[in-house]
Design a protein around this motif. Structure first.
Motif, mmCIF file in Angstrom:
data_model
loop_
_atom_site.group_PDB
_atom_site.id
_atom_site.type_symbol
_atom_site.label_atom_id
_atom_site.label_comp_id
_atom_site.label_asym_id
_atom_site.label_seq_id
_atom_site.Cartn_x
_atom_site.Cartn_y
_atom_site.Cartn_z
ATOM 1 N N PRO A 129 -5.892 9.620 -2.624
ATOM 2 C CA PRO A 129 -5.853 8.451 -3.494
ATOM 3 C C PRO A 129 -4.945 7.314 -2.998
ATOM 4 N N GLN B 145 -3.487 3.740 -2.632
ATOM 5 C CA GLN B 145 -3.340 2.745 -3.681
ATOM 6 C C GLN B 145 -2.655 1.504 -3.146
ATOM 7 N N GLN C 122 0.837 -1.200 0.000
ATOM 8 C CA GLN C 122 0.000 0.000 0.000
ATOM 9 C C GLN C 122 0.869 1.245 0.000
ATOM 10 N N SER D 281 -12.333 5.120 -13.864
ATOM 11 C CA SER D 281 -11.266 6.123 -13.789
ATOM 12 C C SER D 281 -11.332 7.005 -15.022
ATOM 13 N N CYS E 5 0.662 5.844 -1.262
ATOM 14 C CA CYS E 5 -0.053 7.010 -1.799
ATOM 15 C C CYS E 5 0.909 7.751 -2.717
ATOM 16 N N HIS F 102 -13.804 3.335 -6.811
ATOM 17 C CA HIS F 102 -12.692 2.437 -6.494
ATOM 18 C C HIS F 102 -12.367 1.594 -7.722
ATOM 19 N N TRP G 286 -3.312 -3.715 -9.554
ATOM 20 C CA TRP G 286 -3.275 -2.398 -8.914
ATOM 21 C C TRP G 286 -4.694 -2.049 -8.504
ATOM 22 N N GLU G 287 -4.831 -1.337 -7.406
ATOM 23 C CA GLU G 287 -6.140 -0.816 -7.012
ATOM 24 C C GLU G 287 -5.959 0.571 -6.415
ATOM 25 N N GLY G 288 -6.990 1.394 -6.598
ATOM 26 C CA GLY G 288 -6.893 2.759 -6.115
ATOM 27 C C GLY G 288 -8.223 3.284 -5.622
#
Length: 121
Positions: free
Chosen positions: A31, A33, A18, A75, A20, A108, A51-53
Motif C-alpha cells: 500500500p 501512499q 511518498q 476503500s 508506506c 487506487h 492523500w492517495e493510496g
C-alpha cells in the motif's frame, strides 16, 4: 491578515511526500501512499491536504479527528469488531479520534483530508 494568505486547495503547490505504512501494520498488498499537506496551522494541530493510496490493506489507530472526502477510488474501512464500511468517490465522513481497525484500498484512492489533533496536556 491579507487575502493572499487564504489557501486555495485547487492551486496548492505542496510537494507529494511518498511513504508506506510500517511493515508490521501491512495486512495485504503493497500500500504505497502519498500526501500533499496544503495547510498546517501554526500550532500544528490542524492540517488540510490530499492523500492517495495504492491497493493494499493496513491497520490504523486514530489519535486525531479526520474529515475525509473521497475524490476517486474505493476503500473499505474495517473496525476492530469486524464491521466494515465501503467508501467511494463522493463520500464525505468523519473518523473520530480513537478509531481502531484497518483501511483497505480496493481501487487506487484519493481523498481530501482535514485533520485536528488535540494537544496532549
Amino acid at each position: 491578515m491579507p487575502i493572499e494568505q487564504i489557501v486555495d486547495l485547487a492551486h496548492s503547490s505542496a510537494a507529494l511526500e511518498q511513504y508506506c505504512p510500517a511493515a508490521e501494520k501491512v495486512l495485504a498488498g503493497d500500500p504505497a501512499q502519498g500526501v500533499r499537506n496544503a495547510f498546517a496551522s501554526p500550532c500544528g494541530q490542524f492540517n488540510v491536504g490530499f492523500w492517495e493510496g495504492a491497493p493494499g490493506h493496513w491497520t490504523v489507530s486514530y489519535s486525531e479527528h479526520e474529515y475525509c472526502e473521497i475524490l476517486e477510488g474505493v476503500s473499505i474501512l474495517h473496525d476492530a469488531d469486524g464491521s466494515s464500511r465501503t467508501v467511494r468517490a463522493g463520500d464525505r465522513f468523519v473518523i473520530p479520534a480513537g478509531f481502531r481497525g484497518s483501511w483497505e484500498v480496493v481501487e487506487h484512492c484519493r481523498k481530501v483530508y482535514v485533520i485536528f489533533e488535540q494537544a496532549s496536556n
